[in-house]
Every structure is written in C-alpha cells, then in structure tokens.
Design a protein around this motif. Structure first.
Motif, PDB file in Angstrom:
ATOM      1  N   ARG A  40      32.110  26.401  41.477  1.00  0.00           N
ATOM      2  CA  ARG A  40      31.924  25.467  40.350  1.00  0.00           C
ATOM      3  C   ARG A  40      30.455  25.337  39.952  1.00  0.00           C
ATOM      4  O   ARG A  40      30.104  24.494  39.129  1.00  0.00           O
ATOM      5  CB  ARG A  40      32.496  24.101  40.727  1.00  0.00           C
ATOM      6  N   SER A  41      29.610  26.166  40.515  1.00  0.00           N
ATOM      7  CA  SER A  41      28.172  26.066  40.256  1.00  0.00           C
ATOM      8  C   SER A  41      27.790  26.731  38.940  1.00  0.00           C
ATOM      9  O   SER A  41      28.496  27.612  38.422  1.00  0.00           O
ATOM     10  CB  SER A  41      27.388  26.723  41.396  1.00  0.00           C
ATOM     11  N   ASN A  42      26.649  26.308  38.407  1.00  0.00           N
ATOM     12  CA  ASN A  42      26.112  26.952  37.200  1.00  0.00           C
ATOM     13  C   ASN A  42      25.764  28.410  37.467  1.00  0.00           C
ATOM     14  O   ASN A  42      25.866  29.257  36.570  1.00  0.00           O
ATOM     15  CB  ASN A  42      24.870  26.197  36.722  1.00  0.00           C
ATOM     16  N   THR A  43      25.365  28.695  38.703  1.00  0.00           N
ATOM     17  CA  THR A  43      25.024  30.075  39.057  1.00  0.00           C
ATOM     18  C   THR A  43      26.243  30.975  38.935  1.00  0.00           C
ATOM     19  O   THR A  43      26.181  32.068  38.350  1.00  0.00           O
ATOM     20  CB  THR A  43      24.472  30.139  40.491  1.00  0.00           C
ATOM     21  N   SER A 101      40.100  34.523  43.349  1.00  0.00           N
ATOM     22  CA  SER A 101      39.520  33.228  43.721  1.00  0.00           C
ATOM     23  C   SER A 101      39.505  32.277  42.534  1.00  0.00           C
ATOM     24  O   SER A 101      39.781  31.079  42.681  1.00  0.00           O
ATOM     25  CB  SER A 101      38.099  33.421  44.256  1.00  0.00           C
ATOM     26  N   VAL A 102      39.172  32.801  41.362  1.00  0.00           N
ATOM     27  CA  VAL A 102      39.174  31.981  40.142  1.00  0.00           C
ATOM     28  C   VAL A 102      40.593  31.514  39.828  1.00  0.00           C
ATOM     29  O   VAL A 102      40.834  30.336  39.530  1.00  0.00           O
ATOM     30  CB  VAL A 102      38.567  32.764  38.960  1.00  0.00           C
ATOM     31  N   ASP A 103      41.547  32.427  39.926  1.00  0.00           N
ATOM     32  CA  ASP A 103      42.943  32.077  39.652  1.00  0.00           C
ATOM     33  C   ASP A 103      43.463  31.030  40.636  1.00  0.00           C
ATOM     34  O   ASP A 103      44.246  30.150  40.265  1.00  0.00           O
ATOM     35  CB  ASP A 103      43.832  33.317  39.726  1.00  0.00           C
ATOM     36  N   ALA A 104      43.023  31.131  41.890  1.00  0.00           N
ATOM     37  CA  ALA A 104      43.529  30.243  42.935  1.00  0.00           C
ATOM     38  C   ALA A 104      43.141  28.789  42.719  1.00  0.00           C
ATOM     39  O   ALA A 104      43.788  27.891  43.266  1.00  0.00           O
ATOM     40  CB  ALA A 104      43.033  30.714  44.308  1.00  0.00           C
ATOM     41  N   ALA A 109      39.478  28.296  32.867  1.00  0.00           N
ATOM     42  CA  ALA A 109      39.393  27.021  32.159  1.00  0.00           C
ATOM     43  C   ALA A 109      39.164  25.861  33.119  1.00  0.00           C
ATOM     44  O   ALA A 109      38.375  24.949  32.843  1.00  0.00           O
ATOM     45  CB  ALA A 109      40.663  26.789  31.337  1.00  0.00           C
ATOM     46  N   ALA A 110      39.839  25.901  34.266  1.00  0.00           N
ATOM     47  CA  ALA A 110      39.695  24.827  35.256  1.00  0.00           C
ATOM     48  C   ALA A 110      38.285  24.766  35.813  1.00  0.00           C
ATOM     49  O   ALA A 110      37.803  23.697  36.212  1.00  0.00           O
ATOM     50  CB  ALA A 110      40.705  25.020  36.385  1.00  0.00           C
ATOM     51  N   LEU A 111      37.601  25.914  35.851  1.00  0.00           N
ATOM     52  CA  LEU A 111      36.227  25.965  36.349  1.00  0.00           C
ATOM     53  C   LEU A 111      35.204  25.762  35.237  1.00  0.00           C
ATOM     54  O   LEU A 111      34.001  25.751  35.493  1.00  0.00           O
ATOM     55  CB  LEU A 111      35.964  27.305  37.043  1.00  0.00           C
TER      56      LEU A 111
END
Length: 262
Positions: A40-43, A101-104, A109-111
C-alpha cells in the motif's frame, strides 16, 4: 491528507523511471513478498505504474515469444524460454507473483493503483511462464514420513501436486479425519508443506522467510487451506500416535483459519 499523499507519490515517481527493467521487477516482487503496508506504499504504486508503462510499451508486437522470436502460442514450452520484451523466465514469474499479490488484497482498485491491472499481454506472458515451469521434485525423508502417516490415517493425498503453478509437498483434496464442521471450510483441499531450515530465518526458526509466506498467502487466496509442518517440530514427535495427533490438529487449525478469512 490527499494533497500530502499526492506529493509523496510524486517524489517517488521520477526515481522509479530510473530503474532498469530487471531491477524494477525485482523490487516490485520484493515489496509483494513483504505484503501489508509495503503493497500500500507510494513506492509500490510508483513502481507498479512504471511496470505497467513498460508492459504497454512492448505492446502486442512483443507478446510472449520463444527462443528466436517465435510467437508463443500456448503450447508446452519451458517457462524459461518464454520472453516478453526484456523479461524472461524468472522475472516473468516474479511479475506473476506480484500480480497475484495485488489480486489477493482486492486488486489494483483496492490498493489505489491509478495505473490499474497489468496490461493484458504482459499478464498473459507472466502467467504462461509461471504455469510452464519445469522444476524437478525434491522429496525429503521427512516428507515421505509425513505421507506415510497420512496413509496410516486413511487420508487420500497427492505428493508433489501442482496447485496454481505452485508445487506443493502434499495435497489432501478431501480430508476425512477432521471435525465435520470444518470440512466445508477446507475449500480446494489441505496443502501440507514439510518445511526444512531453509524456509525459516536463521535467527528465529519460528519465522518463515518471505518467499514461503508469499507462497502460503497465494495458496490461501486460491482457496486452499495451508499447513506448514516444520522439520524442527516433526523430528521431535516420537510415536505414530503423536504424529497423527499433530497432523489432525494442524489440519483442523488450517481449515479453521480458512473459515475465519472466507
């Protein structure tokens, strides 16, 4: 707060463009392994955006290819021979794991990832390379012993099963020896991973390494209940009864954890 977040994101956007393609993928993957706040970081957002931009630049003309530029047509091809622009094999696997990992956690959108999901051609190449991996199975004595106890328990199982591209030590599709109330929570089955010392931190044998945690997270996201059987625990169980009790309680705990997160 919104303005501050936008300013922070802008600070990392320019440095992200300075990454080489392989360093970009490795860093995105490393943040995926860390999970949680790192995702969830800006990086991560800046690097993910750059990864998507690279994928768009390659476009359909540079879709997954084999060897001397022959278009990949979905046939049986070793994963390390599948390429997409500057990436092949290992790096495409890392891209696929990052996408998982993003899908999980609910997707781009959630991130709050403004660039959205991976470009379709890059996602397809990464998934193809992932599913085409050809890793020879390595079966330890401990794994054979766990399998023997499962047979003794009457649990039908598959050794060295492949689940969503991951090779797992043991898969029990329908465990019979756990509480009836937990059977519905098993999902796609119970995965048993017999984990030796290389899966844990040297200074804390109770802490699994990032790659192991990532694998377990992805398997749970796919619907499997996951139980780790550390060799350090197993070798201290003296009798078959002790081992049966250990496995039954562990499978019930894994199924219960799946039910809690369903």
């Amino acid at each position: 707060a919104g303005a501050a977040g936008a300013a922070a994101a802008a600070k990392v956007k320019t440095p992200a463009k300075q990454f080489t393609p392989t360093a970009l993928v490795t860093t995105v993957w490393s943040l995926s392994v860390m999970g949680g706040a790192a995702l969830r970081s800006n990086t991560f957002a800046a690097l993910w955006s750059e990864l998507c931009a690279h994928g768009d630049q390659q476009g359909a003309a540079a879709a997954a290819a084999v060897g001397g530029g022959v278009a990949y047509d979905g046939g049986v091809v070793p994963g390390e021979q599948i390429t997409f622009g500057p990436w092949r094999g290992k790096h495409l696997n890392q891209i696929n794991q990052a996408a998982l990992s993003v899908d999980a956690v609910g997707g781009a959108a959630a991130l709050g990832l403004s660039s959205g999901a991976l470009p379709a051609e890059l996602a397809a190449a990464a998934e193809s390379a992932w599913l085409a991996q050809r890793r020879p199975p390595v079966v330890s004595w401990y794994q054979r012993d766990v399998a023997a106890i499962l047979s003794y328990m009457g649990e039908k199982h598959e050794e060295e099963a492949v689940c969503g591209g991951y090779r797992v030590d043991l898969l029990i599709p329908q465990p019979v020896g756990i509480e009836q109330s937990l059977k519905a929570a098993v999902g796609a089955g119970v995965v048993l991973e017999v984990d030796g010392p290389s899966h844990f931190a040297r200074n804390d044998t109770a802490s699994p390494l990032g790659q192991t945690r990532l694998k377990h997270r992805h398997l749970r996201h796919m619907g499997f209940s996951v139980m780790s059987v550390p060799v350090a625990d197993w070798e201290y169980l003296e009798s078959s009864e002790d081992k049966v009790d250990y496995l039954r309680k562990g499978m019930e705990h894994a199924a219960g954890a799946g039910a809690d997160t369903a």
